[in-house]
Design an enzyme around this catalytic site. Structure first.
Site, short mmCIF file in Angstrom:
data_model
loop_
_atom_site.label_atom_id
_atom_site.label_comp_id
_atom_site.label_asym_id
_atom_site.label_seq_id
_atom_site.Cartn_x
_atom_site.Cartn_y
_atom_site.Cartn_z
N GLY A 139 0.84 -1.19 0.00
CA GLY A 139 0.00 0.00 0.00
C GLY A 139 0.87 1.23 0.00
O GLY A 139 2.07 1.18 0.33
N ASP A 181 -9.82 -0.44 -6.96
CA ASP A 181 -8.60 0.11 -7.56
C ASP A 181 -8.66 0.20 -9.08
O ASP A 181 -8.13 1.14 -9.67
CB ASP A 181 -7.36 -0.66 -7.09
CG ASP A 181 -7.46 -2.17 -7.24
OD1 ASP A 181 -8.38 -2.66 -7.91
OD2 ASP A 181 -6.60 -2.86 -6.66
N THR A 182 -9.31 -0.76 -9.71
CA THR A 182 -9.42 -0.68 -11.17
C THR A 182 -10.30 0.49 -11.59
O THR A 182 -10.05 1.15 -12.59
CB THR A 182 -9.99 -1.98 -11.76
OG1 THR A 182 -9.26 -3.08 -11.24
CG2 THR A 182 -9.89 -1.98 -13.27
#
Length: 463
Positions: free
Chosen positions: A15, A240-241
């Site tokens: 992260g 996230d995509t």
């Protein structure tokens, strides 16, 4: 002095906290903190270390302020499909089991056999492709193993939803991540409670779905006191995509987007879902996007394969060295099906690839470089086939591929992709996901009028 905004971008292996600013419509990004993430074995399952994730998010906020940044807003994005259940005291029930766990093996077939719901019907309602780890299958598997959990459950939160709750005390299910559950109706954009009821799940645990750009609330007093920060939490595209696609500056409407990281997500943006039989057969998905767009794409195994090869080696080589080792075997043209579930969580990725080649009567040398070359051939081949499928399903002719994410740095893979597809490959930002997260915050703050203006600020270069 420019206003500052903070993206917390969490992937399956690490992260990062990244501060973004806008000066005269120019975007600047500075990484302030990075931490490790990964799977742990717990109670017979592959799980996420939620406590570590929670502590790392807070530690990163502290470090950001320590470095002299004072963000006005913050947004969190993570991977999709995984979740936690909370009881009436807001404590996590059980473990945060990860999508790579085997508990969902055979669940789709079981739902068909029990006549709960067929995949054909499920796809027609939600437009979400079959992946054995989709949340719908995880929930049913959990219900089989621990039916008592659902008697105690009061709240269903996906991973970024839970981290937002930790920070603000506000419970909400964000749209882009919620759609990956295969429990959101593609037409209404809301939970499909008919499906939920047929699964025997309690409907009250699902929260109101909120869109990217929604202000969630300020940091809880105890978090603000611990970090020294007074920040408003904004919902980005928490998948996230979904964030990565926002950072892709389309040259025109004939561009194919490729978010290249642990997973490769390849597709286009549509205003309407495509849930036809042909689309279902090709296993394309219609994930929810910013402003109710749909990310029409295919999930491809991606750089997970490279990461696992590296993990097996001692000492662990740098990725440029792995790439160089593949180039020494560029005469090898063998491919494997990278979407085969055998590569999802193998004991040894190297051995699994060798076995797959042997089964095709195409054995490869017992060298790491040969294995890497097969991976590269296979990814490039899959990307090229996916472009052709997209053209057939959308009726469009595509003219280029735009790659964002960590994989955009891999010039060798981009070269092979261009050769296999016959299309030029352009590279967008390496930290595309964090940038997409920030873009939603920028628009909310008025730094950009809309997504179109924000995308103009993202530069690309031809590979």
């Amino acid at each position: 002095m420019s206003s500052e905004y903070l993206a917390v971008d969490i992937g399956a292996s690490s992260g990062r906290h990244i501060v973004g600013t806008v000066d005269n419509k120019k975007i600047n990004m500075t990484e302030t903190y990075r931490f490790e993430n990964g799977l742990i074995e717990k109670n017979g399952h592959k799980c996420w270390d939620i406590e570590n994730l929670k502590n790392s998010v807070i530690a990163g906020i502290k470090e950001t302020l320590k470095r002299g940044f004072y963000p006005e807003t913050l947004g969190i994005d993570t991977w999709a499909v995984d979740f936690v259940l909370l009881d009436k005291n807001d404590e996590i029930i059980g473990d945060a089991v990860a999508y790579r766990d085997s508990r969902t093996n055979g669940i789709c077939e079981e739902l068909e056999k029990l006549k709960v719901i067929s995949f054909r019907e499920l796809y027609s309602k939600t437009g979400i492709q079959y992946q054995k780890f989709n949340t719908i299958y995880q929930l049913f598997a959990l219900k089989k193993e621990h039916p008592d959990y659902f008697e105690k459950a009061e709240t269903f939160l996906m991973i970024p939803d839970y981290l937002n709750f930790v920070l603000t005390g506000v419970k909400a299910n964000e749209y882009t991540n919620a759609t990956t559950t295969a429990l959101v109706n593609a037409k209404t954009g809301d939970w499909d409670f008919e499906i939920i009821d047929r699964l025997g799940l309690p409907g009250h645990i699902f929260q109101e779905i909120q869109m990217p750009g929604t202000p969630l609330g300020r940091l809880r007093p105890e978090i603000a006191s611990e970090t020294g920060a007074d920040i408003e939490v904004i919902l980005p595209a928490t998948h996230d995509t979904g964030s990565a696609f926002l950072s892709v500056p389309a040259k025109n409407d004939t561009s194919v987007f490729l978010s290249s990281g642990t997973w490769s997500l390849m597709g286009v943006e549509n205003r309407e879902a495509i849930a036809s039989d042909a689309s279902r057969a090709a296993n394309f998905t219609n994930e929810g996007g910013y402003e109710h767009r749909f990310r029409y794409l295919k999930n491809i195994m991606g750089l997970w394969m490279n990461q696992n090869v590296r993990r097996e080696l001692d000492p662990k080589p740098a990725f440029p060295d792995l790439i160089a080792s593949a180039q020494k075997f560029s005469d090898i043209k063998t491919t494997v099906d990278v979407d085969d579930e055998r590569f999802l969580a193998p004991v040894s990725m190297i051995d699994e690839i060798k076995k797959a080649c042997a089964e095709k009567n195409e054995p490869i040398p017992d060298e790491t470089g040969a294995v890497m070359q097969v991976i590269y051939n296979s990814l490039a081949d899959d990307y090229a086939k996916t472009v052709k499928q997209l053209e057939k399903l959308t009726g469009k002719k595509f003219t280029c591929i735009i790659v964002v994410g960590g994989g955009s740095q891999d010039k060798y893979l981009n070269k092979l992709t261009s050769e296999a597809s016959g299309l030029p490959v352009y590279c967008g930002p390496v930290e595309g996901t964090a940038l997409g997260n920030l873009i939603v915050q920028f628009i909310h703050a008025g730094e950009f009028e809309d997504l179109k203006e924000a995308r103009k600020a993202v530069s690309i270069m031809k590979q």
